[in-house]
Structures are given as C-alpha cells and as structure tokens.
Design an enzyme around this catalytic site. Sequence first.
Site, PDB file in Angstrom:
ATOM      1  N   HIS A 389       0.786  -1.235   0.000  1.00 29.58           N
ATOM      2  CA  HIS A 389       0.000   0.000   0.000  1.00 29.58           C
ATOM      3  C   HIS A 389       0.819   1.287   0.000  1.00 29.58           C
ATOM      4  O   HIS A 389       0.279   2.361  -0.268  1.00 29.58           O
ATOM      5  CB  HIS A 389      -0.919   0.011   1.226  1.00 29.58           C
ATOM      6  CG  HIS A 389      -2.223   0.707   1.016  1.00 29.58           C
ATOM      7  ND1 HIS A 389      -2.400   1.751   0.135  1.00 29.58           N
ATOM      8  CD2 HIS A 389      -3.431   0.510   1.567  1.00 29.58           C
ATOM      9  CE1 HIS A 389      -3.650   2.169   0.176  1.00 29.58           C
ATOM     10  NE2 HIS A 389      -4.295   1.429   1.034  1.00 29.58           N
ATOM     11  N   THR A 518      -5.180  10.454   0.054  1.00 28.69           N
ATOM     12  CA  THR A 518      -6.501  10.207   0.628  1.00 28.69           C
ATOM     13  C   THR A 518      -6.791  11.247   1.697  1.00 28.69           C
ATOM     14  O   THR A 518      -5.894  11.930   2.188  1.00 28.69           O
ATOM     15  CB  THR A 518      -6.586   8.807   1.274  1.00 28.69           C
ATOM     16  OG1 THR A 518      -5.613   8.719   2.317  1.00 28.69           O
ATOM     17  CG2 THR A 518      -6.366   7.708   0.241  1.00 28.69           C
TER      18      THR A 518
END
Length: 673
Positions: A389, A518
């Site tokens: 990730h 994000t």
Amino acid sequence: MFSHLGTTGSKFISSAAISKRLQLQLKYSTERTKTTSAGDYQYLHKSKLPTSYFQKSLPRLPIPELEKTCERYLNAIEPILSPESLNKTKSIVSQFATGTGQQLQDLLKESDAANKHTSYISQPWFDMYLSDRSPLPINYNPLLVMKHDSKPEYNNQLIRSANLVISSLRFMRSLKENVLKPEVFHMNPKKSDNERFQTITSLAPTAIATYVAYAFKAFPLDMSQYNRLFGTTRIPLIGKDKIYEAPEDSRHIMVIRGGKFIAVDVIDADGEIISPNHILGRLKAIMEMNPSGNVLETHPLGVMTAANRDVWAETRQHLLNIGNYKQMELIDSALFCLALDGGDVKYDEAHPQKLIKHFLAGDAVNRWFDKSITLIVSGDGTSAVNFEHSWGDGVAVLRYFNEIFTDSTESPQVHPNTIPYLPHDNDCSVCSIDFQFDDLIHDKISNARKNHNQIINSLDMHVLRYTNGINKKSCKRSGVSPDSIMQLAFQLAYRQAFGHYVGSYESCSTAAFRHGRTETIRPCTMATKAFCESAIGRNGQNEELKAMIQNCSTVHGQLTKDAAMGQGFDRHLFGLLHMAKLNGIDIPDLYNDESYKKINYNIISTSTLSSPAVLAGSFGPTVPDGLGIGYSIQEDECGAIATTYKQNRDGSAFIESLDGALNLIRDILDKKI
C-alpha cells in the site's frame, strides 16, 4: 481503501452517483475495449489522448484554512467525548489556533509553495507508510477478490492465470507507452466518455486541458501513482523502508508455487509481450514442476515479508551477505508476482471467509507481500489482487483490477483449446531461483512463520450479505445516500453491540488533485449519535426518525464533499505536525491531548468496495480491538466483511448487530415503525 472521487467543479458528486456512474463508465469502457483490443495483442487499447495528457493541468491540493480545520476537528471529536473532555479540548484547540498552529501553517504554506510539482501530503504520507515497522499483511496490504468468469471452462487455474497475466501485460504496455486512456471521472459517461470529448480536449494545450474537461462535467484524476503498479518492490531497511523501481528493460514476472520462486520471461528482446501459447506453456511447465525437494519447502522465504520490518531488514541483509544478491535482484525487479495456490482452499459462496482470509494473509508461504501487485489464483480459478500500500492508493489499483477483469473475461487470449508451447529443457525463460541459506536464515524463517501463524490464528472474519431491502434502489426511493446509510448502520450496530461511540474512519480519495492521496471522512457525527439514541430508545415517531436519517445523509454528504475537495482536517493536522518535527518545534499540546489520540484510534475503520468486477474485498483492523470493515452496496443488496482480533473484539456480535441495524433503518425508511 477505495472510496469517493472528488471533483473541482461546481456540482458535487454524491456517493450514490459515483457508484452508479463508475459502473456505467466501466460498461462503456468495456464496449470500446472489445473493439480496440482485438486488433492489437500488445495493447489493451490505444487512446487518442495520451495517458499523461491531463497531469500537467491538474489543480493542486489545497491547504485548508487553519480556523476551518480546528472547527471541523472539534465537530468530529464531540460525539465521542464527555462534556468535560470536550471543554478541555476546546481550550487546547483555541491556544493552538492562535499560537503554534499559525506558525506551522505558515511553514506548511512556505514548503508547499516551494514544491509546486507535488502536494503537501505526498512525501510525508509516503514516509509514514515506509517508517512503520508493523508487518504488511493485515496491517497494510488490502485484498480484492475478482468475480469468476461467467464461462466455467475459463476458470481453470492455468487458463485464468495465463489470461490475467496477458491482460496485466497489455495494461502495462499501454501505460508505459502513454496510450492507456487517462483516468477521468465522467459525471455522465454516455454523454462525455466518447470521441467528441477526446477530440475537443485533444485540441487544448496540456496546461489547461483539465479545465476544458470540466466543461463536459468530466474530471481528470491524478495518475502519478500508476507507474509504480509494475516493477515496484518495497525494500525493508532498518528504521524506514524504501521503494525500489525495476529497470526499464525488466521483462520477467515472479511466479510463486508451493513457496518456490520461478522467474518467467514474458517480454521478448524487442520489448513485446510473448505469444499467448508461450505464456500458457511456461505457466504449464511450472504447474508440472515437483515443488518438493528444495529448501523452500521447509523454510519458505516468503514468510519473511510477513515479519516485522526491522526483523526482515536484518534477515534480508544477511541473505545478501551470504551470496543471494542475484536471487533477490530477480525478485525485486520482477514486473509483478503471480501466486499459484494449491487446490485445498476453494471459494464457497455460503462460507467465503476461509478463502478470503487465505488470500488476505494466509500462511504467507506462497506470497511476497513486498511486491506492488500480487495476482493470486487458487486451484479452482478464484482470483484476487493483494497489493502493497505504500506506493499508492485504491484509484490506481481499482482501475487495473477492473481493466484486467474485463479484458481477461471479454477478450481472453487463451482458450481451452489453446496449444501451449512448452519451454525446452535448456530454456532459461523459466528459471527456478535457488537460495543459499544458513542456520541463521533457517531460524529467522521459522520464527517469522510461528509469529505470523499466531497472528493469523487470532484473526477473525465475519461476513454479512444483506438482501432484505437496503440497497441502492431503496435509498434512491427514500432520497438518501447509500453510503451514508451503510455508515449510519455501522454506528448503530456498534452502539447496540458495545454501548458507546468510538473513533471511526472512512477513506476518501483526493485524486482530483495533483499527487493527491486520501483524506478521512469521520462518519461518527452528532447527527448519527442523535439518531442512534432515538432509534434504540424508540424516542420519536417514524417520520421524526426518518427525518433524522435524512439529516444524517445530508451531514455525511457534506463531510464527503469536504474530504474529496481537500477540505478535511485529518491530513492538514498531519501536515502541520510534520512541519513541527521537520523544523525542530516542540510538539503542540493538541497532538498530546487524549482527545486527539482517541479520534485517531480508529476502532471502526471502513472502506467501500463497489465495483462490478469485485466479488469481495478485505483488510485488517487498524488497532488491536478494532474492526476492519470492507463493504459495498449494490442495486439489490448490500454487505460487509468485518475483520477483528478475536481475543479483543467480538466480530460476530457486531455482524449480528449490523443485521439488526439494517433491519431497523429499513423499517423506518419503509414506514413500518
């Protein structure tokens, strides 16, 4: 993981609209791909607009006003604090806003102005991921399970593996040669995702192309992460890892079977994808190998990628010191991993937990969690993507996932009657990697395997598939956002099961901005708390409760809009803290306040997984007593997969309560109460 895509246009895109339009967009993209991919095996398609066409003109991620961030923070913390704690926190926030906070805000703006090529969050966010010493599986690597091919004969493990590898390579070549369609969110793909849009925007200078797209209500997204989909590996180092990117001439993938590593050439000397027959033959040769009789059978090295990062860093360095440099180089420089799992774990629609848990982390024997992308194909052909990730977020992975699913199922290059070209005995295109181990390595692997198995044995997974009336259609009839209803159900379920409110997290993409990552949506609000208390106590008539649900939807929609537009508070406060550390400034009291620690202790961590290609998705809890909730809401049903550590949190109690919460919300919306 995967959530809402923000825009910079004047009209806000709702959660429901996003999910619906993404499916429409994929449908129209699929129809075009069928016509373009058939003519050229080397490419997924050839876009009229270059892949990077909009990148230069993307707007920059804004730095919110300090006053607004403080206000949003206090609003988010209020529902989980006592009145006394809230008053204390208000005082601390006030001092921060007029004191050190303003100094840090000035430093952040100064740093941002000096780095206009990126966003203020990009590098600190990379550093956050790479500095964490926690094992990657469960803590970081998410999982997406792919729907099965509608043609049963194409779900054969060998056939499906070959088609997914080929589709991945077609995607990669299209990306690297700048002919992959730019990632654009279309408000109405039927009207704008067409030749006219491409023709008109292609005439615009790249410096303003994004703003021309806005006129079509089409919103280009950042694609800076895409180049790290392939050939990228996270390298463990003491204290902080690094991202390794393979040389441009890398032409092999890494296949893992039975814990053994095999380098397989898939690109020829001219840079072209080898024929389907050769790819099929090379994979077939691997599946016919006898995996036994090698050191990896008893000491699988892949388990080390599931260990504490410092432990793995020390072990890796020792591996290099005793003569495994070339072996590690072959793994690191592979374009991606293909894990061919055995036939003992199969998909069971009634009880999918076993396979999902196996794909998410399993025993780690047949994995290399450090690789950017690992394609997993089980013995029954069930396929999944497990990804590291740190290098990127869900927008890039979901695009790749959707594209290879569509290409491999709608335009497969390998068929049941395809004749495999098996490699010759002396053919080095399929190369087993043999390692040199010593007693220290044996001990390290054994310990890592034992520790990982203890963690996996403690991981619980519960699945709810809800078909009793909460879905996109019912939400539309009631005028509420489907995503807000799911988030409200989580809050109600937790309150019913455990009696209080906690820090809650929903991921939101800021890919509408250059190098956006994000932002956090905080779904626990005073509106959701008010509804939960009234619904549980049956205080109020049906119309009052329904009005409260609609208010929850409105509040959640505004939070989603703020987050997608770069106007949340979490990343801003993170950036200000980074400035304090970078400039040797004492950490402000706000960050040491118990309230800040409480809201960032995300017991409820959620991410939506809506995509027509996704069968299931999962990730681990972010805290020991937390819930990792992957969820989706479709046209006719909704559902969730909740992971917990069984000794710390009762996941079955939560799922049972979630079923009841959805029933209650349904009855209120349908006027049955």
